[in-house]
Design a protein around this motif. Structure first.
Motif, PDB file in Angstrom:
ATOM      1  N   LYS A  79     -39.930  25.219  23.903  1.00  0.00           N
ATOM      2  CA  LYS A  79     -39.446  26.584  23.656  1.00  0.00           C
ATOM      3  C   LYS A  79     -40.485  27.648  24.007  1.00  0.00           C
ATOM      4  CE  LYS A  79     -36.146  25.271  20.043  1.00  0.00           C
ATOM      5  NZ  LYS A  79     -35.719  25.463  18.633  1.00  0.00           N
ATOM      6  N   GLY A  80     -41.728  27.251  24.121  1.00  0.00           N
ATOM      7  CA  GLY A  80     -42.763  28.173  24.570  1.00  0.00           C
ATOM      8  C   GLY A  80     -43.363  29.079  23.522  1.00  0.00           C
ATOM      9  N   TRP A  81     -43.060  28.842  22.240  1.00  0.00           N
ATOM     10  CA  TRP A  81     -43.592  29.722  21.187  1.00  0.00           C
ATOM     11  C   TRP A  81     -45.115  29.627  21.086  1.00  0.00           C
ATOM     12  CZ3 TRP A  81     -41.148  33.668  19.553  1.00  0.00           C
ATOM     13  CH2 TRP A  81     -39.754  33.656  19.459  1.00  0.00           C
ATOM     14  N   LEU A  82     -45.653  28.435  21.273  1.00  0.00           N
ATOM     15  CA  LEU A  82     -47.107  28.285  21.222  1.00  0.00           C
ATOM     16  C   LEU A  82     -47.776  29.118  22.310  1.00  0.00           C
ATOM     17  CD1 LEU A  82     -48.034  24.536  20.521  1.00  0.00           C
ATOM     18  CD2 LEU A  82     -48.922  26.561  19.371  1.00  0.00           C
ATOM     19  N   SER A  83     -47.225  29.084  23.511  1.00  0.00           N
ATOM     20  CA  SER A  83     -47.791  29.844  24.623  1.00  0.00           C
ATOM     21  C   SER A  83     -47.741  31.341  24.358  1.00  0.00           C
ATOM     22  CB  SER A  83     -47.037  29.539  25.921  1.00  0.00           C
ATOM     23  OG  SER A  83     -47.235  28.212  26.317  1.00  0.00           O
ATOM     24  N   ILE A  84     -46.587  31.808  23.914  1.00  0.00           N
ATOM     25  CA  ILE A  84     -46.400  33.243  23.727  1.00  0.00           C
ATOM     26  C   ILE A  84     -47.285  33.786  22.612  1.00  0.00           C
ATOM     27  CG2 ILE A  84     -44.734  35.018  23.027  1.00  0.00           C
ATOM     28  CD1 ILE A  84     -42.571  33.285  24.417  1.00  0.00           C
ATOM     29  N   ILE A  85     -47.298  33.103  21.469  1.00  0.00           N
ATOM     30  CA  ILE A  85     -48.074  33.597  20.321  1.00  0.00           C
ATOM     31  C   ILE A  85     -49.582  33.468  20.568  1.00  0.00           C
ATOM     32  CG2 ILE A  85     -48.612  33.165  17.890  1.00  0.00           C
ATOM     33  CD1 ILE A  85     -45.641  32.563  17.476  1.00  0.00           C
ATOM     34  N   SER A  86     -50.009  32.350  21.141  1.00  0.00           N
ATOM     35  CA  SER A  86     -51.436  32.203  21.437  1.00  0.00           C
ATOM     36  C   SER A  86     -51.868  33.224  22.491  1.00  0.00           C
ATOM     37  CB  SER A  86     -51.757  30.782  21.894  1.00  0.00           C
ATOM     38  OG  SER A  86     -51.013  30.422  23.041  1.00  0.00           O
ATOM     39  N   SER A  87     -50.992  33.504  23.456  1.00  0.00           N
ATOM     40  CA  SER A  87     -51.298  34.519  24.474  1.00  0.00           C
ATOM     41  C   SER A  87     -51.461  35.895  23.839  1.00  0.00           C
ATOM     42  CB  SER A  87     -50.187  34.570  25.524  1.00  0.00           C
ATOM     43  OG  SER A  87     -50.084  33.353  26.229  1.00  0.00           O
ATOM     44  N   ALA A  88     -50.604  36.195  22.865  1.00  0.00           N
ATOM     45  CA  ALA A  88     -50.673  37.496  22.195  1.00  0.00           C
ATOM     46  C   ALA A  88     -52.017  37.667  21.480  1.00  0.00           C
ATOM     47  CB  ALA A  88     -49.526  37.630  21.199  1.00  0.00           C
ATOM     48  N   PHE A  89     -52.467  36.630  20.767  1.00  0.00           N
ATOM     49  CA  PHE A  89     -53.753  36.718  20.072  1.00  0.00           C
ATOM     50  C   PHE A  89     -54.910  36.849  21.069  1.00  0.00           C
ATOM     51  CE2 PHE A  89     -51.553  34.976  16.299  1.00  0.00           C
ATOM     52  CZ  PHE A  89     -52.082  35.818  15.323  1.00  0.00           C
ATOM     53  N   ILE A  90     -54.841  36.123  22.188  1.00  0.00           N
ATOM     54  CA  ILE A  90     -55.885  36.207  23.200  1.00  0.00           C
ATOM     55  C   ILE A  90     -55.990  37.625  23.744  1.00  0.00           C
ATOM     56  CG2 ILE A  90     -56.449  35.546  25.582  1.00  0.00           C
ATOM     57  CD1 ILE A  90     -55.541  32.712  24.886  1.00  0.00           C
ATOM     58  N   LEU A  91     -54.854  38.215  24.069  1.00  0.00           N
ATOM     59  CA  LEU A  91     -54.855  39.558  24.644  1.00  0.00           C
ATOM     60  C   LEU A  91     -55.385  40.597  23.651  1.00  0.00           C
ATOM     61  CD1 LEU A  91     -51.427  39.434  26.515  1.00  0.00           C
ATOM     62  CD2 LEU A  91     -53.707  39.419  27.545  1.00  0.00           C
ATOM     63  N   VAL A  92     -54.988  40.493  22.385  1.00  0.00           N
ATOM     64  CA  VAL A  92     -55.423  41.470  21.378  1.00  0.00           C
ATOM     65  C   VAL A  92     -56.927  41.369  21.121  1.00  0.00           C
ATOM     66  CG1 VAL A  92     -55.279  42.119  18.945  1.00  0.00           C
ATOM     67  CG2 VAL A  92     -53.184  41.682  20.246  1.00  0.00           C
ATOM     68  N   PHE A  93     -57.420  40.155  20.841  1.00  0.00           N
ATOM     69  CA  PHE A  93     -58.839  40.002  20.517  1.00  0.00           C
ATOM     70  C   PHE A  93     -59.727  40.301  21.725  1.00  0.00           C
ATOM     71  CE2 PHE A  93     -57.424  37.140  16.913  1.00  0.00           C
ATOM     72  CZ  PHE A  93     -57.822  38.020  15.914  1.00  0.00           C
ATOM     73  N   PHE A  94     -59.260  39.941  22.923  1.00  0.00           N
ATOM     74  CA  PHE A  94     -60.076  40.206  24.096  1.00  0.00           C
ATOM     75  C   PHE A  94     -60.174  41.690  24.413  1.00  0.00           C
ATOM     76  CE2 PHE A  94     -60.219  35.869  26.353  1.00  0.00           C
ATOM     77  CZ  PHE A  94     -61.548  35.721  26.007  1.00  0.00           C
ATOM     78  N   LEU A  95     -59.191  42.469  24.023  1.00  0.00           N
ATOM     79  CA  LEU A  95     -59.291  43.913  24.227  1.00  0.00           C
ATOM     80  C   LEU A  95     -60.479  44.480  23.456  1.00  0.00           C
ATOM     81  CD1 LEU A  95     -55.589  45.171  24.239  1.00  0.00           C
ATOM     82  CD2 LEU A  95     -57.225  45.191  26.136  1.00  0.00           C
ATOM     83  N   PHE A  96     -60.688  43.981  22.233  1.00  0.00           N
ATOM     84  CA  PHE A  96     -61.834  44.437  21.439  1.00  0.00           C
ATOM     85  C   PHE A  96     -63.140  43.881  22.015  1.00  0.00           C
ATOM     86  CE2 PHE A  96     -58.402  45.134  18.429  1.00  0.00           C
ATOM     87  CZ  PHE A  96     -58.774  46.340  17.860  1.00  0.00           C
ATOM     88  N   TYR A  97     -63.086  42.629  22.462  1.00  0.00           N
ATOM     89  CA  TYR A  97     -64.294  42.005  23.011  1.00  0.00           C
ATOM     90  C   TYR A  97     -64.733  42.703  24.296  1.00  0.00           C
ATOM     91  CZ  TYR A  97     -67.369  37.916  22.650  1.00  0.00           C
ATOM     92  OH  TYR A  97     -68.443  37.080  22.444  1.00  0.00           O
ATOM     93  N   THR A  98     -63.790  42.932  25.213  1.00  0.00           N
ATOM     94  CA  THR A  98     -64.140  43.601  26.464  1.00  0.00           C
ATOM     95  C   THR A  98     -64.561  45.052  26.212  1.00  0.00           C
ATOM     96  OG1 THR A  98     -61.793  44.125  26.844  1.00  0.00           O
ATOM     97  CG2 THR A  98     -62.669  42.168  27.915  1.00  0.00           C
ATOM     98  N   ALA A  99     -63.971  45.670  25.188  1.00  0.00           N
ATOM     99  CA  ALA A  99     -64.383  47.030  24.839  1.00  0.00           C
ATOM    100  C   ALA A  99     -65.867  47.065  24.486  1.00  0.00           C
ATOM    101  CB  ALA A  99     -63.549  47.556  23.673  1.00  0.00           C
ATOM    102  N   ALA A 100     -66.347  46.009  23.806  1.00  0.00           N
ATOM    103  CA  ALA A 100     -67.770  45.929  23.469  1.00  0.00           C
ATOM    104  C   ALA A 100     -68.611  45.920  24.742  1.00  0.00           C
ATOM    105  CB  ALA A 100     -68.044  44.675  22.648  1.00  0.00           C
ATOM    106  N   GLY A 101     -68.144  45.186  25.757  1.00  0.00           N
ATOM    107  CA  GLY A 101     -68.856  45.144  27.023  1.00  0.00           C
ATOM    108  C   GLY A 101     -68.877  46.493  27.716  1.00  0.00           C
ATOM    109  N   PHE A 102     -67.753  47.206  27.659  1.00  0.00           N
ATOM    110  CA  PHE A 102     -67.694  48.525  28.288  1.00  0.00           C
ATOM    111  C   PHE A 102     -68.599  49.526  27.571  1.00  0.00           C
ATOM    112  CE2 PHE A 102     -63.347  47.074  29.763  1.00  0.00           C
ATOM    113  CZ  PHE A 102     -63.750  46.896  31.080  1.00  0.00           C
ATOM    114  N   VAL A 103     -68.619  49.457  26.237  1.00  0.00           N
ATOM    115  CA  VAL A 103     -69.501  50.345  25.466  1.00  0.00           C
ATOM    116  C   VAL A 103     -70.963  50.085  25.838  1.00  0.00           C
ATOM    117  CG1 VAL A 103     -70.371  50.889  23.162  1.00  0.00           C
ATOM    118  CG2 VAL A 103     -67.913  50.628  23.526  1.00  0.00           C
ATOM    119  N   ALA A 104     -71.334  48.796  25.867  1.00  0.00           N
ATOM    120  CA  ALA A 104     -72.719  48.435  26.196  1.00  0.00           C
ATOM    121  C   ALA A 104     -73.083  48.880  27.611  1.00  0.00           C
ATOM    122  CB  ALA A 104     -72.906  46.922  26.055  1.00  0.00           C
TER     123      ALA A 104
END
Length: 496
Positions: free
Chosen positions: A120-145
């Motif tokens: 059904k793909g729920w694992l892919s969709i939900i895990s993808s959502a968490f990856i995208l959200v947390f990486f936005l904050f992580y990459t933001a740290a790189g841009f700030v630095a």
């Protein structure tokens, strides 16, 4: 403006963009663009993995924390070294083997989908959502630095610096994908370890040798080298020590690090990579601690808590003016870009491979490739938006995202490799509970700052709750299918 420093930065940036253009013609298939067709050698993998791990945190956030707290802040170094070693020993080879057996997945969500036969793909969709959200904050740290670095070195407006960083990163990721990131990160990893070691050795020699360095540091504070007391003589609490050590837990769930394990040419080469990676990590960690402490002694103008993250840059500018100083300052940009580009690429890969392709089943390989490239541009724009506040702390952004990934995916990765009875529902429960616990704990710590237990790093409760729910839900669920069990029993023998 120091034109020698400017020249060093121009050469570095040209090399990165040139590497991207070189690999453009080689990234013509989905497997090549997203995982380098699993043909990355052990030495490239080892140094690239460690460079992707550390980010601007290594040369900004961590030496800044050591500058402020002395050796009492070095507990995180112990956690990082232990976490790195265990990740290479326990996870690296098994993940490389299982991802090859389970559908040859090229991203974490695709690995979960094939590992648990999540039709059904729920694992892919939900895990993808968490990856995208947390990486936005992580990459933001790189841009700030990155923006702070360029602003300091070239006296640029913060927002102009931020735009420059975004454009540079887009320019080479857009072209070469995983191949260019692996090779570029290897080059950057060599530059990073060389630079931080040169500055550490240089400042110790400048102060008259190691014994004089220790004496001078003790003159600044008699508790400078005491891991149980701060520079001001305050005792370090048990919660603070556990929190700093807990950074090591985060390694098991970092998608940009795990992707490097998945891309190595053979599981048998993991041991070589591990040895190189540990040497790199130990040398850089020791050097960072020396630089942070030496900054208290060497720099004539004290740095405040808000400017302490620039201690390495200030020492380079003072000790090594000219072109060599420019090269050493490039190491900061290298550390920032090595992690930021890896994270952006994993986010783009996840969106394209596990979201776009799921909803657009008629997409051709060429469609997927170009969507991956355009996703990089979109994610860079979003990361720059979050980083638009120049007062954001690099270390705070990294800490939240690191804990989020560690708790969301760490237990799921570990159990998926060792727990035969684990099911798709158990994995889903672990991902959701880990991610939500980290977020709720972070919010609660801001609302109730005086509640001591909430000062505990959110990765710890998130990791524990995720692990418990994985086991409980899996035990209550139906047993995995025979095919899933057979692959679990066979994956450890895969050597391709």
């Amino acid at each position: 403006m120091n034109y020698s420093v400017l020249l060093a930065f121009i050469i570095y940036i040209a090399l990165m963009i040139g590497t991207g253009l070189f690999f453009y013609s080689k990234a013509t298939t989905v497997n090549a663009y997203f995982l380098g067709e699993r043909k990355i050698g052990p030495y490239i993998t080892s140094i690239s993995t460690q460079a992707a791990d550390m980010s601007g945190w290594l040369l900004m956030g961590l030496p800044g924390a050591i500058y402020i707290g002395g050796a009492s802040a070095a507990w995180v170094v112990i956690g990082v070294v232990i976490g790195t070693y265990v990740n290479w020993v326990v996870i690296a080879k098994r993940l490389r083997q299982y991802t090859r057996v389970a559908g040859n997945g090229v991203t974490l969500p695709s690995y979960f989908r094939y590992r648990f036969q999540d039709e059904k793909g729920w694992l892919s969709i939900i895990s993808s959502a968490f990856i995208l959200v947390f990486f936005l904050f992580y990459t933001a740290a790189g841009f700030v630095a990155g923006a702070k670095l360029l602003g300091t070195v070239f006296d640029m407006n913060y927002y102009n610096s931020l735009a420059c960083v975004g454009i540079i990163i887009v320019a080479y990721i857009f072209a070469g994908g995983f191949l260019v990131i692996s090779w570029a990160n290897c080059f950057r990893g060599i530059l990073i370890v060389f630079s931080i070691a040169v500055v550490a050795v240089g400042v110790v020699m400048n102060l008259g040798g190691f014994s004089e360095f220790v004496r001078a540091a003790n003159d600044v504070s008699p508790t400078m080298f005491n891991m149980f007391e701060t520079i001001d003589g305050e005792a370090v609490s048990v919660i603070e020590i556990i929190t700093l050590l807990a950074w090591g837990l985060g390694y098991f769930g970092q998608p940009h690090i795990l992707a490097q394990f998945m891309g190595i040419e053979s599981p048998s080469k993991i041991k070589i990579s591990r040895r190189v990676a540990m040497v790199w990590t130990v040398v850089t960690m020791i050097s960072v601690v020396v630089v942070g402490i030496a900054g208290r002694v060497y720099l004539k103008t004290p740095l405040s808590e808000t400017t302490a993250e620039l201690v390495y840059a200030e020492m380079v500018s003072t000790m090594f003016p000219g072109f060599l100083g420019g090269i050493l300052l490039c190491a900061i940009l290298a550390a920032i870009m090595s992690t930021t580009d890896s994270q952006l690429f994993v986010s783009a890969s996840t969106f394209t491979y596990d979201v776009y392709r799921v909803f657009n089943k008629k997409a051709t390989n060429e469609d997927v490739l170009w969507m991956g490239r355009w996703a990089v541009i979109i994610l860079v724009a979003m990361g720059c938006s979050i980083a638009s506040d120049p007062d954001r702390s690099v270390l705070a952004l990294v800490e939240y995202a690191w804990g989020g990934f560690g708790a969301t995916f760490g237990p799921v990765i570990i159990f998926s490799l060792f727990y035969r009875r684990m099911t798709a529902k158990g994995a889903l429960a672990g991902i959701i509970s880990g991610g939500l616990t980290v977020t709720v704990w972070e919010i609660a710590s801001k609302i109730f700052p005086n509640v001591e237990i909430l000062s505990l790093y959110e990765i710890i409760p998130g990791f524990l709750i995720s692990a418990i729910l994985i086991v409980v839900v899996s035990r209550c669920d139906e047993k995995p299918t025979l095919e899933v069990l057979q692959k679990f029993d066979a994956y450890k023998y895969c050597d391709i």
